[in-house]
Design a protein around this motif. Sequence first.
Motif, PDB file in Angstrom:
ATOM      1  N   GLN A  12       0.834  -1.196   0.000  1.00  0.00           N
ATOM      2  CA  GLN A  12       0.000   0.000   0.000  1.00  0.00           C
ATOM      3  C   GLN A  12       0.871   1.250   0.000  1.00  0.00           C
ATOM      4  O   GLN A  12       2.005   1.217   0.466  1.00  0.00           O
ATOM      5  CB  GLN A  12      -0.899   0.034   1.243  1.00  0.00           C
ATOM      6  CG  GLN A  12      -1.923  -1.071   1.281  1.00  0.00           C
ATOM      7  CD  GLN A  12      -2.867  -0.862   2.451  1.00  0.00           C
ATOM      8  OE1 GLN A  12      -4.047  -0.638   2.229  1.00  0.00           O
ATOM      9  NE2 GLN A  12      -2.382  -0.916   3.666  1.00  0.00           N
ATOM     10  N   PRO A  13       0.323   2.364  -0.473  1.00  0.00           N
ATOM     11  CA  PRO A  13       1.070   3.615  -0.364  1.00  0.00           C
ATOM     12  C   PRO A  13       1.293   3.948   1.112  1.00  0.00           C
ATOM     13  O   PRO A  13       0.430   3.704   1.953  1.00  0.00           O
ATOM     14  CB  PRO A  13       0.158   4.652  -1.017  1.00  0.00           C
ATOM     15  CG  PRO A  13      -1.008   3.931  -1.571  1.00  0.00           C
ATOM     16  CD  PRO A  13      -0.976   2.530  -1.084  1.00  0.00           C
ATOM     17  N   ALA A  14       2.451   4.498   1.382  1.00  0.00           N
ATOM     18  CA  ALA A  14       2.788   4.874   2.755  1.00  0.00           C
ATOM     19  C   ALA A  14       3.720   6.077   2.715  1.00  0.00           C
ATOM     20  O   ALA A  14       4.272   6.416   1.663  1.00  0.00           O
ATOM     21  CB  ALA A  14       3.442   3.700   3.479  1.00  0.00           C
ATOM     22  N   PHE A  15       3.879   6.693   3.861  1.00  0.00           N
ATOM     23  CA  PHE A  15       4.772   7.838   3.996  1.00  0.00           C
ATOM     24  C   PHE A  15       5.550   7.717   5.291  1.00  0.00           C
ATOM     25  O   PHE A  15       5.004   7.321   6.313  1.00  0.00           O
ATOM     26  CB  PHE A  15       3.978   9.157   4.025  1.00  0.00           C
ATOM     27  CG  PHE A  15       3.225   9.431   2.764  1.00  0.00           C
ATOM     28  CD1 PHE A  15       3.846  10.063   1.703  1.00  0.00           C
ATOM     29  CD2 PHE A  15       1.907   9.036   2.625  1.00  0.00           C
ATOM     30  CE1 PHE A  15       3.168  10.315   0.527  1.00  0.00           C
ATOM     31  CE2 PHE A  15       1.207   9.278   1.452  1.00  0.00           C
ATOM     32  CZ  PHE A  15       1.842   9.921   0.394  1.00  0.00           C
ATOM     33  N   VAL A  16       6.824   8.062   5.206  1.00  0.00           N
ATOM     34  CA  VAL A  16       7.611   8.252   6.419  1.00  0.00           C
ATOM     35  C   VAL A  16       7.329   9.677   6.848  1.00  0.00           C
ATOM     36  O   VAL A  16       7.435  10.609   6.050  1.00  0.00           O
ATOM     37  CB  VAL A  16       9.114   8.030   6.151  1.00  0.00           C
ATOM     38  CG1 VAL A  16       9.930   8.346   7.392  1.00  0.00           C
ATOM     39  CG2 VAL A  16       9.355   6.608   5.684  1.00  0.00           C
TER      40      VAL A  16
ATOM     41  N   VAL B  24       0.409   4.623   6.783  1.00  0.00           N
ATOM     42  CA  VAL B  24      -0.075   3.768   5.702  1.00  0.00           C
ATOM     43  C   VAL B  24      -1.440   4.302   5.256  1.00  0.00           C
ATOM     44  O   VAL B  24      -2.319   4.540   6.086  1.00  0.00           O
ATOM     45  CB  VAL B  24      -0.187   2.302   6.146  1.00  0.00           C
ATOM     46  CG1 VAL B  24      -0.693   1.423   5.007  1.00  0.00           C
ATOM     47  CG2 VAL B  24       1.162   1.799   6.657  1.00  0.00           C
ATOM     48  N   VAL B  25      -1.587   4.487   3.944  1.00  0.00           N
ATOM     49  CA  VAL B  25      -2.792   5.087   3.374  1.00  0.00           C
ATOM     50  C   VAL B  25      -3.526   4.024   2.560  1.00  0.00           C
ATOM     51  O   VAL B  25      -2.959   3.441   1.638  1.00  0.00           O
ATOM     52  CB  VAL B  25      -2.408   6.288   2.478  1.00  0.00           C
ATOM     53  CG1 VAL B  25      -3.633   6.878   1.810  1.00  0.00           C
ATOM     54  CG2 VAL B  25      -1.663   7.337   3.288  1.00  0.00           C
ATOM     55  N   THR B  26      -4.776   3.785   2.918  1.00  0.00           N
ATOM     56  CA  THR B  26      -5.616   2.852   2.177  1.00  0.00           C
ATOM     57  C   THR B  26      -6.537   3.662   1.275  1.00  0.00           C
ATOM     58  O   THR B  26      -7.276   4.527   1.751  1.00  0.00           O
ATOM     59  CB  THR B  26      -6.454   1.975   3.135  1.00  0.00           C
ATOM     60  OG1 THR B  26      -5.564   1.284   4.009  1.00  0.00           O
ATOM     61  CG2 THR B  26      -7.307   0.985   2.363  1.00  0.00           C
TER      62      THR B  26
END
Length: 127
Positions: A69-73, A91-93
């Motif tokens: 899944q797309p995620a960001f630090v 974590v972006v759903t």
Amino acid sequence: MLARYLQAWETDDVDGLVALLTEDATLSMPPVPSWYQGREAIRTILLAVLFPSGVQHRWRLSPTRANGQPAFVVYRADEATRSYRAFAIQVVTLDASRRDLRQVAEVTAFLGPELVTSFGFPLLLPQ
């Protein structure tokens, strides 16, 4: 859409961020036991805790992936050291149920700077 999400975080654009959410989106931040559902509940916690009045440019995000899944630090500004310190993995759903409308259905921010290094990112970024 993810670029707009990142930009909204980094430019303190709470309205823009909330506009990217589905009406029934959820926000959770393990290990904090509470969670928030719906745009208005998420807007309230964002303004009260993450984007307080008078604080600007508090966040820096670096894109990555987690479990496919797309995620960001996520880094938070530290004025004392003039740097950004690791804060969480977000974590972006996405809700892709309609082809013409992709929105964020869920945001899970795993709090803890130690997680950042396991994704290959540094603990500090220069300001």
